[in-house]
Enzyme design. Structure first.
Site, short mmCIF file in Angstrom:
data_model
loop_
_atom_site.label_atom_id
_atom_site.label_comp_id
_atom_site.label_asym_id
_atom_site.label_seq_id
_atom_site.Cartn_x
_atom_site.Cartn_y
_atom_site.Cartn_z
N GLU A 47 0.86 -1.20 0.00
CA GLU A 47 0.00 0.00 0.00
C GLU A 47 0.89 1.25 0.00
O GLU A 47 1.97 1.25 0.63
CB GLU A 47 -0.83 -0.02 1.29
CG GLU A 47 -1.70 1.19 1.54
CD GLU A 47 -2.27 1.22 2.96
OE1 GLU A 47 -1.53 0.95 3.95
OE2 GLU A 47 -3.47 1.50 3.09
N ASN A 108 -6.94 6.36 -1.46
CA ASN A 108 -5.86 5.42 -1.23
C ASN A 108 -6.12 4.26 -2.20
O ASN A 108 -7.05 3.49 -2.00
CB ASN A 108 -5.91 4.97 0.24
CG ASN A 108 -4.72 4.12 0.62
OD1 ASN A 108 -4.02 3.58 -0.23
ND2 ASN A 108 -4.49 3.97 1.92
N LYS A 125 -9.51 2.26 -1.80
CA LYS A 125 -9.67 1.62 -0.49
C LYS A 125 -11.03 1.90 0.13
O LYS A 125 -11.43 3.07 0.28
CB LYS A 125 -8.54 2.10 0.44
CG LYS A 125 -8.46 1.39 1.79
CD LYS A 125 -7.18 1.83 2.50
CE LYS A 125 -7.01 1.21 3.86
NZ LYS A 125 -5.76 1.66 4.52
N GLU A 144 -5.40 8.86 7.79
CA GLU A 144 -5.99 8.40 6.52
C GLU A 144 -7.38 9.00 6.31
O GLU A 144 -7.77 9.30 5.19
CB GLU A 144 -6.10 6.88 6.50
CG GLU A 144 -4.81 6.19 6.13
CD GLU A 144 -5.05 4.73 5.77
OE1 GLU A 144 -5.68 4.46 4.75
OE2 GLU A 144 -4.59 3.87 6.54
N CYS A 170 -4.71 -2.96 2.95
CA CYS A 170 -4.44 -2.88 4.39
C CYS A 170 -5.62 -3.16 5.31
O CYS A 170 -5.97 -4.29 5.54
CB CYS A 170 -3.78 -1.54 4.72
SG CYS A 170 -2.98 -1.64 6.34
N ASN A 195 0.35 -1.21 5.39
CA ASN A 195 1.26 -0.48 6.29
C ASN A 195 0.63 -0.60 7.67
O ASN A 195 -0.39 0.04 7.93
CB ASN A 195 1.31 1.02 5.95
CG ASN A 195 2.14 1.34 4.73
OD1 ASN A 195 3.33 1.63 4.82
ND2 ASN A 195 1.50 1.32 3.58
N1 CDV Z 1 -2.83 1.39 6.59
C1 CDV Z 1 -3.76 0.82 7.38
O1 CDV Z 1 -4.89 0.62 6.96
N2 CDV Z 1 -3.35 0.50 8.65
C2 CDV Z 1 -4.24 -0.05 9.64
C3 CDV Z 1 -3.83 0.33 11.05
C4 CDV Z 1 -3.98 1.76 11.31
C5 CDV Z 1 -4.70 -0.38 12.06
C6 CDV Z 1 -4.32 -1.55 9.57
O2 CDV Z 1 -5.45 -2.07 9.60
O3 CDV Z 1 -3.30 -2.23 9.54
#
Ligand code: CDV
Length: 306
Positions: A47, A108, A125, A144, A170, A195
């Protein structure tokens, strides 16, 4: 004919705040070449793979810095090299990036590119974690929800790489609906860049469980939907924030078949037999035979009505 797809999960180590696109693209190209040497047809990046993870900073006083993290074109002048490399190597890729549209919307996003360098599909996203306002008491921000809009298009799948491929990003991987909506469209491989900081400010009791939760959600998503899942991290300590690595390739059985050993740039390779999905989709998780959607109405009720 066996539908076997050799995939490279191209994990990235940290990208510093002042690292330029050219340097990052050099790293991505090196991983694509490594993938090509290893016989991969598809290489999956994390990501927001082109820059540092900028939502960790409140950037209202430096709007030009904030804008610098978004792509206004894909491919653009600095990312065209990836598409050219894909075409010349015959290796497709999945790439997460920050998208700024011509009418000023920010997402995103990710893109899936075939072996001839053509774009197969784009994804924005759906599940945006974090917060909208500056929270100075946190050791670092997760903005975000300030810097992106929620993706309006939902989860699609694409016929590509001789299979049916889906994309997520993510936080999406923690939600069962992500996998299920794609599985209802026949998905055979879900690509997920992430991430994940090890410190979760709203509830630090979850910190030691980050690795467990990462496995739990992706292995369950794979098994319960009879699909391959490819999780690709940007890991390591980036600008003082430690993030989970643990990129992995998970079979439709839920078993991890390959996993990263480092927290840096690393290519994790596996041969994915897409017909393995049928073992689950045609038996225990034969959706047409066994699902009871009429029992699941609450799942699609608007939040306000619950
Ligand atoms: N980049 C993300 O979506 N990170 C989230 C963190 C913030 C919980 C994740 O679900 O990994």
């Amino acid at each position: 004919m066996v539908r076997s797809l050799r995939i490279g999960a191209a994990q990235l180590g940290p990208i510093a705040r002042d690292t330029g696109r050219d340097e990052v693209v050099d790293r991505l190209v090196a991983l694509m070449r490594q993938g090509s040497d290893a016989g991969c047809q598809l290489v999956a990046f994390p990501e927001l793979a082109l820059t540092t993870f900028f939502p960790r900073w409140y950037l209202d006083d430096v709007p030009e810095e904030l804008d610098s993290y978004y792509e206004t074109e894909m491919p653009g002048p600095q990312t065209q090299r990836l598409f050219d490399e894909a075409q010349s190597l015959g290796v497709g890729f999945y790439l997460g990036y920050a998208e700024l549209t011509s009418d000023g919307q920010r997402y995103n996003s990710s893109v899936l590119v075939e072996r001839d360098g053509s774009i197969v599909g784009r994804y924005r996203k759906v599940h945006l974690p974090g917060h909208e306002e500056h929270e100075p008491d946190r050791p670092f921000q997760h903005l975000e929800r300030r810097y992106f809009e929620e993706g309006p298009d939902g989860f699609s799948v694409w016929e590509a790489f001789d299979g049916i491929i889906g994309m997520a990003l993510c936080n999406d991987r923690r939600w069962p609906e992500t996998y299920r909506v794609m599985a209802l469209q026949g998905v055979e491989m879900v690509l997920i860049g992430y991430n994940t900081p090890l410190h979760y400010a709203p509830d630090p009791s979850q910190n030691p469980l980050q690795s467990f939760h990462n496995r739990l959600v992706m292995q369950a998503g794979a098994y319960q939907n009879g699909t391959w899942v490819i999780g690709v991290a940007k890991g390591g300590v980036e600008e003082g924030v430690e993030s989970l690595a643990q990129s992995m390739i998970i079979a439709p059985s839920g078993q991890v078949v390959a996993e990263a050993e480092t927290t840096d740039d690393e290519l994790v390779v596996a041969d994915c037999d897409l017909d393995w999905c049928k073992h689950y989709k045609d038996t225990l998780f034969d959706f047409n035979r066994y699902r009871r959607p009429e029992m699941y109405n609450l799942i699609t009720q608007p939040k306000s009505e619950l």
